[in-house]
Motif scaffolding. Structure first.
Motif, PDB file in Angstrom:
ATOM      1  N   VAL A 106       0.835  -1.201   0.000  1.00 17.70           N
ATOM      2  CA  VAL A 106       0.000   0.000   0.000  1.00 17.70           C
ATOM      3  C   VAL A 106       0.872   1.255   0.000  1.00 17.70           C
ATOM      4  O   VAL A 106       0.652   2.190  -0.793  1.00 17.70           O
ATOM      5  CB  VAL A 106      -0.950   0.004   1.217  1.00 17.70           C
ATOM      6  CG1 VAL A 106      -1.646   1.358   1.355  1.00 17.70           C
ATOM      7  CG2 VAL A 106      -1.986  -1.100   1.085  1.00 17.70           C
ATOM      8  N   ILE A 107       1.859   1.283   0.872  1.00 18.03           N
ATOM      9  CA  ILE A 107       2.732   2.461   0.962  1.00 18.03           C
ATOM     10  C   ILE A 107       3.538   2.636  -0.320  1.00 18.03           C
ATOM     11  O   ILE A 107       3.692   3.763  -0.829  1.00 18.03           O
ATOM     12  CB  ILE A 107       3.660   2.336   2.181  1.00 18.03           C
ATOM     13  CG1 ILE A 107       2.825   2.363   3.474  1.00 18.03           C
ATOM     14  CG2 ILE A 107       4.702   3.446   2.197  1.00 18.03           C
ATOM     15  CD1 ILE A 107       3.603   2.057   4.729  1.00 18.03           C
ATOM     16  N   LEU A 108       4.034   1.527  -0.884  1.00 19.51           N
ATOM     17  CA  LEU A 108       4.806   1.612  -2.129  1.00 19.51           C
ATOM     18  C   LEU A 108       3.936   2.126  -3.273  1.00 19.51           C
ATOM     19  O   LEU A 108       4.387   2.942  -4.088  1.00 19.51           O
ATOM     20  CB  LEU A 108       5.372   0.230  -2.469  1.00 19.51           C
ATOM     21  CG  LEU A 108       6.329   0.161  -3.661  1.00 19.51           C
ATOM     22  CD1 LEU A 108       7.568   1.017  -3.392  1.00 19.51           C
ATOM     23  CD2 LEU A 108       6.731  -1.280  -3.946  1.00 19.51           C
ATOM     24  N   THR A 109       2.684   1.683  -3.325  1.00 22.20           N
ATOM     25  CA  THR A 109       1.764   2.165  -4.361  1.00 22.20           C
ATOM     26  C   THR A 109       1.539   3.658  -4.217  1.00 22.20           C
ATOM     27  O   THR A 109       1.536   4.405  -5.212  1.00 22.20           O
ATOM     28  CB  THR A 109       0.424   1.419  -4.274  1.00 22.20           C
ATOM     29  OG1 THR A 109       0.647   0.014  -4.408  1.00 22.20           O
ATOM     30  CG2 THR A 109      -0.519   1.883  -5.375  1.00 22.20           C
ATOM     31  N   ASP A 110       1.322   4.122  -2.990  1.00 19.01           N
ATOM     32  CA  ASP A 110       1.096   5.551  -2.761  1.00 19.01           C
ATOM     33  C   ASP A 110       2.301   6.380  -3.205  1.00 19.01           C
ATOM     34  O   ASP A 110       2.146   7.490  -3.731  1.00 19.01           O
ATOM     35  CB  ASP A 110       0.807   5.804  -1.280  1.00 19.01           C
ATOM     36  CG  ASP A 110      -0.554   5.253  -0.871  1.00 19.01           C
ATOM     37  OD1 ASP A 110      -1.377   4.992  -1.763  1.00 19.01           O
ATOM     38  OD2 ASP A 110      -0.784   5.070   0.338  1.00 19.01           O
ATOM     39  N   ILE A 111       3.496   5.855  -3.006  1.00 19.48           N
ATOM     40  CA  ILE A 111       4.699   6.572  -3.432  1.00 19.48           C
ATOM     41  C   ILE A 111       4.693   6.766  -4.941  1.00 19.48           C
ATOM     42  O   ILE A 111       4.968   7.859  -5.457  1.00 19.48           O
ATOM     43  CB  ILE A 111       5.967   5.813  -2.980  1.00 19.48           C
ATOM     44  CG1 ILE A 111       6.109   5.886  -1.456  1.00 19.48           C
ATOM     45  CG2 ILE A 111       7.209   6.380  -3.661  1.00 19.48           C
ATOM     46  CD1 ILE A 111       7.244   5.051  -0.903  1.00 19.48           C
TER      47      ILE A 111
ATOM     48  N   THR B  98      -7.938   7.352  -0.206  1.00 17.89           N
ATOM     49  CA  THR B  98      -8.987   6.810   0.664  1.00 17.89           C
ATOM     50  C   THR B  98      -8.906   5.302   0.765  1.00 17.89           C
ATOM     51  O   THR B  98      -9.055   4.730   1.856  1.00 17.89           O
ATOM     52  CB  THR B  98     -10.369   7.230   0.133  1.00 17.89           C
ATOM     53  OG1 THR B  98     -10.411   8.655  -0.020  1.00 17.89           O
ATOM     54  CG2 THR B  98     -11.465   6.811   1.100  1.00 17.89           C
ATOM     55  N   VAL B  99      -8.681   4.629  -0.356  1.00 13.15           N
ATOM     56  CA  VAL B  99      -8.539   3.169  -0.340  1.00 13.15           C
ATOM     57  C   VAL B  99      -7.336   2.767   0.514  1.00 13.15           C
ATOM     58  O   VAL B  99      -7.395   1.795   1.275  1.00 13.15           O
ATOM     59  CB  VAL B  99      -8.411   2.621  -1.770  1.00 13.15           C
ATOM     60  CG1 VAL B  99      -8.039   1.148  -1.757  1.00 13.15           C
ATOM     61  CG2 VAL B  99      -9.716   2.814  -2.535  1.00 13.15           C
ATOM     62  N   SER B 100      -6.245   3.524   0.401  1.00 12.29           N
ATOM     63  CA  SER B 100      -5.046   3.216   1.185  1.00 12.29           C
ATOM     64  C   SER B 100      -5.314   3.379   2.681  1.00 12.29           C
ATOM     65  O   SER B 100      -4.920   2.518   3.478  1.00 12.29           O
ATOM     66  CB  SER B 100      -3.891   4.127   0.757  1.00 12.29           C
ATOM     67  OG  SER B 100      -3.575   3.938  -0.602  1.00 12.29           O
ATOM     68  N   VAL B 101      -5.975   4.474   3.054  1.00 17.88           N
ATOM     69  CA  VAL B 101      -6.284   4.703   4.469  1.00 17.88           C
ATOM     70  C   VAL B 101      -7.201   3.595   4.993  1.00 17.88           C
ATOM     71  O   VAL B 101      -6.991   3.059   6.093  1.00 17.88           O
ATOM     72  CB  VAL B 101      -6.936   6.080   4.666  1.00 17.88           C
ATOM     73  CG1 VAL B 101      -7.464   6.232   6.082  1.00 17.88           C
ATOM     74  CG2 VAL B 101      -5.922   7.188   4.360  1.00 17.88           C
ATOM     75  N   PHE B 102      -8.217   3.244   4.227  1.00 17.38           N
ATOM     76  CA  PHE B 102      -9.127   2.168   4.630  1.00 17.38           C
ATOM     77  C   PHE B 102      -8.358   0.862   4.837  1.00 17.38           C
ATOM     78  O   PHE B 102      -8.551   0.164   5.842  1.00 17.38           O
ATOM     79  CB  PHE B 102     -10.209   1.980   3.572  1.00 17.38           C
ATOM     80  CG  PHE B 102     -11.066   0.753   3.775  1.00 17.38           C
ATOM     81  CD1 PHE B 102     -12.147   0.784   4.646  1.00 17.38           C
ATOM     82  CD2 PHE B 102     -10.784  -0.433   3.106  1.00 17.38           C
ATOM     83  CE1 PHE B 102     -12.931  -0.355   4.849  1.00 17.38           C
ATOM     84  CE2 PHE B 102     -11.549  -1.570   3.298  1.00 17.38           C
ATOM     85  CZ  PHE B 102     -12.633  -1.523   4.172  1.00 17.38           C
ATOM     86  N   THR B 103      -7.487   0.528   3.893  1.00 15.22           N
ATOM     87  CA  THR B 103      -6.729  -0.724   3.987  1.00 15.22           C
ATOM     88  C   THR B 103      -5.824  -0.731   5.215  1.00 15.22           C
ATOM     89  O   THR B 103      -5.759  -1.733   5.944  1.00 15.22           O
ATOM     90  CB  THR B 103      -5.899  -0.917   2.707  1.00 15.22           C
ATOM     91  OG1 THR B 103      -6.759  -0.879   1.566  1.00 15.22           O
ATOM     92  CG2 THR B 103      -5.169  -2.260   2.736  1.00 15.22           C
ATOM     93  N   LEU B 104      -5.125   0.369   5.453  1.00 15.43           N
ATOM     94  CA  LEU B 104      -4.219   0.428   6.609  1.00 15.43           C
ATOM     95  C   LEU B 104      -4.990   0.347   7.921  1.00 15.43           C
ATOM     96  O   LEU B 104      -4.531  -0.299   8.880  1.00 15.43           O
ATOM     97  CB  LEU B 104      -3.386   1.710   6.543  1.00 15.43           C
ATOM     98  CG  LEU B 104      -2.380   1.793   5.378  1.00 15.43           C
ATOM     99  CD1 LEU B 104      -1.711   3.157   5.343  1.00 15.43           C
ATOM    100  CD2 LEU B 104      -1.330   0.685   5.492  1.00 15.43           C
ATOM    101  N   LEU B 105      -6.155   0.977   7.996  1.00 18.44           N
ATOM    102  CA  LEU B 105      -6.968   0.894   9.213  1.00 18.44           C
ATOM    103  C   LEU B 105      -7.432  -0.542   9.461  1.00 18.44           C
ATOM    104  O   LEU B 105      -7.428  -1.026  10.609  1.00 18.44           O
ATOM    105  CB  LEU B 105      -8.175   1.830   9.103  1.00 18.44           C
ATOM    106  CG  LEU B 105      -7.888   3.330   9.190  1.00 18.44           C
ATOM    107  CD1 LEU B 105      -9.165   4.127   8.963  1.00 18.44           C
ATOM    108  CD2 LEU B 105      -7.270   3.685  10.534  1.00 18.44           C
TER     109      LEU B 105
END
Length: 295
Positions: free
Chosen positions: A18-23, A102-109
């Motif tokens: 997730v973090i790598l995708t956001d980068i 938003t998808v990233s935040v949801f996944t991390l939560l």
């Protein structure tokens, strides 16, 4: 609390993806790479559902490996429209960056909740992924002779569905797709909107416009700009003479214009040239202005 302090490898891997995708999405210099697509598809089609299933089913019992994979895809497809619906009622709307964020935040939560739930379970009941044994589990789930014929057929269908998904992702990543390539070029008035342009001048007075350029060409672009009044070039600051923008990058800069001649209904042109054609404008805009005599 059971005291299981080992951070689960599957949750760690999902969080890292997730973090790598956001980068690769949020950094303009990387956003044009095919790696963004390769990472973005799992983020949309698999990772949110996996995090949600991990939170809902923290124990070993209840779901087998192939069932978790199938449900992860199904839940991702179900969650994405709900996130899009929620974004539709926000000022950001359903666009790339807000959706991915938003998808990233949801996944991390969901990953945090899954980790907390696993920590409260005894170690012998906590679900964990042994990546070495995962392939063997999937293979035995399809070819194994345990269970009824209906169960074996269902496992085969799930395995084929997963393979089709992987093949589709690989095709989208590896095969070049037709993409719209364009550049946005616009001018704004003194209040930063597309109105209230200065069109009435007195000789010697200056007017300010805001020049906007957005690169949607899927590569870094080098532009040159020229401003003409009745076909006569006007001086420009260096930052607008040559403009270099990465894909998805936007430049908005003020430009002060001082008309050099008097007249009515004179054509003030804003010309943008791309890196391949230096004589024919790639984009052009114009205003009609009046310049009166100095009082």
């Amino acid at each position: 609390m059971a005291g299981n302090q080992k951070f689960p490898s599957d949750l760690f891997l999902v969080a890292g993806l997730v973090i790598l995708t956001d980068i690769f999405v949020l950094i303009p210099e990387l956003s044009g790479s095919f790696i963004r697509t390769a990472l973005g598809l799992p983020l949309i089609l698999f990772l949110p559902g996996y995090a949600l299933i991990a939170m809902l089913f923290p124990e070993k019992s209840g779901l087998e490996g192939i069932e978790r994979i199938a449900l992860s895809v199904a839940m991702s497809v179900a969650v994405l429209p709900l996130i899009g619906l929620a974004l539709n009622f926000t000022p950001w709307g359903i666009t790339d960056i807000p959706l991915i964020t938003t998808v990233s935040v949801f996944t991390l939560l969901m990953l945090v909740a899954a980790y907390v739930r696993r920590r409260y379970l005894p170690a012998d009941r906590t679900f964990e992924v042994s990546f070495r044994a995962l392939a063997h589990t999937l293979l035995s789930g399809v070819t194994g002779k345990q269970g009824s014929k209906t169960e074996r057929n269902l496992r085969i269908v799930l395995a084929l569905s997963f393979l089709i998904l992987i093949g589709t992702v690989a095709y989208v990543v590896m095969v070049p797709q037709d993409r719209d390539q364009y550049t946005e070029f616009y001018i704004l008035g003194t209040n930063g909107t597309a109105n209230n342009y200065t069109t009435e001048y007195i000789q010697g007075e200056s007017g300010t416009y805001f020049i906007g350029v957005t690169n949607k060409e899927h590569r870094t672009m080098d532009y040159t700009m020229e401003v003409r009044l009745e076909n006569e070039s006007l001086p420009l600051p260096k930052n607008l003479q040559h403009i270099r923008l990465a894909h998805n990058a936007t430049l908005v800069e003020p430009l002060e214009i001082t008309p050099s001649i008097e007249g009515e209904n004179m054509k003030l042109e804003f010309l943008l040239f791309n890196e391949t054609e230096k004589n024919i404008p790639y984009k052009d805009l114009h205003l009609w202005i009046n310049v009166g005599e100095e009082v």
